[in-house]
Motif scaffolding. Structure first.
Motif, PDB file in Angstrom:
ATOM      1  N   ILE A 155      32.620 -30.859  17.617  1.00 40.43           N
ATOM      2  CA  ILE A 155      32.578 -29.771  18.600  1.00 40.43           C
ATOM      3  C   ILE A 155      32.911 -28.440  17.927  1.00 40.43           C
ATOM      4  N   ARG A 156      33.913 -28.433  17.042  1.00 38.67           N
ATOM      5  CA  ARG A 156      34.245 -27.201  16.305  1.00 38.67           C
ATOM      6  C   ARG A 156      33.062 -26.746  15.457  1.00 38.67           C
ATOM      7  N   MET A 157      32.410 -27.699  14.817  1.00 36.78           N
ATOM      8  CA  MET A 157      31.251 -27.375  13.985  1.00 36.78           C
ATOM      9  C   MET A 157      30.109 -26.818  14.845  1.00 36.78           C
ATOM     10  N   LEU A 158      29.883 -27.448  15.990  1.00 40.80           N
ATOM     11  CA  LEU A 158      28.834 -26.986  16.895  1.00 40.80           C
ATOM     12  C   LEU A 158      29.145 -25.581  17.420  1.00 40.80           C
ATOM     13  N   ALA A 159      30.411 -25.309  17.692  1.00 41.70           N
ATOM     14  CA  ALA A 159      30.805 -23.964  18.130  1.00 41.70           C
ATOM     15  C   ALA A 159      30.527 -22.935  17.036  1.00 41.70           C
ATOM     16  N   ASN A 160      30.814 -23.285  15.777  1.00 41.46           N
ATOM     17  CA  ASN A 160      30.523 -22.380  14.658  1.00 41.46           C
ATOM     18  C   ASN A 160      29.031 -22.062  14.582  1.00 41.46           C
ATOM     19  N   VAL A 161      28.204 -23.106  14.639  1.00 40.93           N
ATOM     20  CA  VAL A 161      26.752 -22.908  14.541  1.00 40.93           C
ATOM     21  C   VAL A 161      26.234 -22.163  15.768  1.00 40.93           C
ATOM     22  N   GLY A 162      26.737 -22.518  16.948  1.00 44.83           N
ATOM     23  CA  GLY A 162      26.298 -21.857  18.168  1.00 44.83           C
ATOM     24  C   GLY A 162      26.610 -20.371  18.157  1.00 44.83           C
ATOM     25  N   LEU A 163      27.823 -20.025  17.744  1.00 44.03           N
ATOM     26  CA  LEU A 163      28.215 -18.614  17.665  1.00 44.03           C
ATOM     27  C   LEU A 163      27.351 -17.869  16.656  1.00 44.03           C
ATOM     28  N   ASP A 164      27.125 -18.490  15.507  1.00 39.12           N
ATOM     29  CA  ASP A 164      26.302 -17.886  14.467  1.00 39.12           C
ATOM     30  C   ASP A 164      24.877 -17.667  14.974  1.00 39.12           C
ATOM     31  N   THR A 165      24.322 -18.651  15.656  1.00 37.60           N
ATOM     32  CA  THR A 165      22.956 -18.546  16.163  1.00 37.60           C
ATOM     33  C   THR A 165      22.858 -17.513  17.282  1.00 37.60           C
ATOM     34  N   LEU A 166      23.803 -17.562  18.200  1.00 43.34           N
ATOM     35  CA  LEU A 166      23.777 -16.645  19.345  1.00 43.34           C
ATOM     36  C   LEU A 166      23.957 -15.191  18.911  1.00 43.34           C
ATOM     37  N   LEU A 167      25.021 -14.905  18.179  1.00 38.92           N
ATOM     38  CA  LEU A 167      25.278 -13.526  17.767  1.00 38.92           C
ATOM     39  C   LEU A 167      24.320 -13.070  16.670  1.00 38.92           C
ATOM     40  N   GLY A 168      23.869 -14.020  15.842  1.00 38.50           N
ATOM     41  CA  GLY A 168      22.910 -13.672  14.796  1.00 38.50           C
ATOM     42  C   GLY A 168      21.560 -13.246  15.340  1.00 38.50           C
ATOM     43  N   SER A 169      21.257 -13.627  16.579  1.00 34.21           N
ATOM     44  CA  SER A 169      19.954 -13.283  17.164  1.00 34.21           C
ATOM     45  C   SER A 169      19.899 -11.850  17.700  1.00 34.21           C
ATOM     46  N   ILE A 170      21.026 -11.153  17.711  1.00 40.30           N
ATOM     47  CA  ILE A 170      21.049  -9.748  18.150  1.00 40.30           C
ATOM     48  C   ILE A 170      20.438  -8.894  17.029  1.00 40.30           C
ATOM     49  N   PRO A 171      19.412  -8.115  17.341  1.00 37.48           N
ATOM     50  CA  PRO A 171      18.776  -7.310  16.292  1.00 37.48           C
ATOM     51  C   PRO A 171      19.784  -6.401  15.574  1.00 37.48           C
ATOM     52  N   VAL A 172      19.643  -6.282  14.299  1.00 33.72           N
ATOM     53  CA  VAL A 172      20.427  -5.473  13.367  1.00 33.72           C
ATOM     54  C   VAL A 172      21.897  -5.897  13.327  1.00 33.72           C
ATOM     55  N   ALA A 173      22.621  -5.796  14.429  1.00 33.41           N
ATOM     56  CA  ALA A 173      24.031  -6.197  14.438  1.00 33.41           C
ATOM     57  C   ALA A 173      24.170  -7.681  14.090  1.00 33.41           C
ATOM     58  N   GLY A 174      23.235  -8.498  14.542  1.00 36.01           N
ATOM     59  CA  GLY A 174      23.265  -9.926  14.229  1.00 36.01           C
ATOM     60  C   GLY A 174      23.059 -10.194  12.751  1.00 36.01           C
ATOM     61  N   ASN A 175      22.217  -9.392  12.122  1.00 32.97           N
ATOM     62  CA  ASN A 175      21.992  -9.549  10.680  1.00 32.97           C
ATOM     63  C   ASN A 175      23.258  -9.220   9.898  1.00 32.97           C
ATOM     64  N   ILE A 176      23.961  -8.189  10.334  1.00 38.05           N
ATOM     65  CA  ILE A 176      25.232  -7.834   9.691  1.00 38.05           C
ATOM     66  C   ILE A 176      26.260  -8.932   9.944  1.00 38.05           C
ATOM     67  N   PHE A 177      26.298  -9.444  11.163  1.00 37.00           N
ATOM     68  CA  PHE A 177      27.212 -10.535  11.505  1.00 37.00           C
ATOM     69  C   PHE A 177      26.959 -11.752  10.611  1.00 37.00           C
ATOM     70  N   ASP A 178      25.674 -12.067  10.368  1.00 38.50           N
ATOM     71  CA  ASP A 178      25.319 -13.217   9.525  1.00 38.50           C
ATOM     72  C   ASP A 178      25.867 -13.092   8.104  1.00 38.50           C
ATOM     73  N   LEU A 179      26.016 -11.887   7.625  1.00 40.30           N
ATOM     74  CA  LEU A 179      26.536 -11.699   6.271  1.00 40.30           C
ATOM     75  C   LEU A 179      28.014 -12.057   6.166  1.00 40.30           C
ATOM     76  N   PHE A 180      28.745 -11.934   7.273  1.00 39.98           N
ATOM     77  CA  PHE A 180      30.192 -12.127   7.222  1.00 39.98           C
ATOM     78  C   PHE A 180      30.673 -13.414   7.878  1.00 39.98           C
ATOM     79  N   PHE A 181      29.978 -13.895   8.879  1.00 45.09           N
ATOM     80  CA  PHE A 181      30.369 -15.145   9.544  1.00 45.09           C
ATOM     81  C   PHE A 181      29.484 -16.253   9.003  1.00 45.09           C
ATOM     82  N   ARG A 182      30.041 -17.079   8.157  1.00 45.91           N
ATOM     83  CA  ARG A 182      29.280 -18.130   7.489  1.00 45.91           C
ATOM     84  C   ARG A 182      29.647 -19.480   8.108  1.00 45.91           C
ATOM     85  N   SER A 183      28.919 -19.797   9.159  1.00 45.59           N
ATOM     86  CA  SER A 183      29.230 -21.021   9.911  1.00 45.59           C
ATOM     87  C   SER A 183      29.093 -22.267   9.057  1.00 45.59           C
TER      88      SER A 183
END
Length: 115
Positions: free
Chosen positions: A75-103
């Motif tokens: 469940i913790r792992m799924l939460a990490n991937v879910g957060l990364d996928t959800l927030l990573g899908s936001i244009p531009v800000a999501g790309n920056i988020f992907d650089l720092f949150f490494r699920s």
């Protein structure tokens, strides 16, 4: 959490997971930014790229399940991937988020703790 015995099959699975994490999170060194991987690069393709990266992250969870990870760890792992996928899908800000949150790196640490 009790560590599992590292059988040859589990050692092979662990090596496969480590290679996939490296591919997803640290395959290329970019000056100033640091190491980036397929997760960040796929995130540049709006929508579908983040879903593809999320699917690869779910594969790591599947492998952890096969190694005997507890439901709580999964469940913790799924939460990490879910957060990364959800927030990573936001244009531009999501790309920056992907650089720092490494699920996937976070999930690899959970798997290593398991083993």
């Amino acid at each position: 959490m009790t560590a599992l015995a590292l059988t040859p099959a589990k050692a092979a699975t662990r090596a496969r997971i480590i290679r996939l994490e490296h591919l997803l999170e640290g395959m290329v060194n970019v000056p100033v930014i640091g190491r980036v991987g397929l997760d960040s690069l796929l995130g540049l393709a709006p929508g579908i790229g983040d879903l593809a990266a999320g699917a690869l992250g779910v594969y790591l969870i599947w492998e952890a399940r096969n190694l005997g990870a507890s439901r709580g760890t999964q469940i913790r792992m799924l939460a990490n991937v879910g957060l990364d996928t959800l927030l990573g899908s936001i244009p531009v800000a999501g790309n920056i988020f992907d650089l720092f949150f490494r699920s996937n790196t976070r999930n690899l640490k959970l798997i290593k703790r398991l083993l």
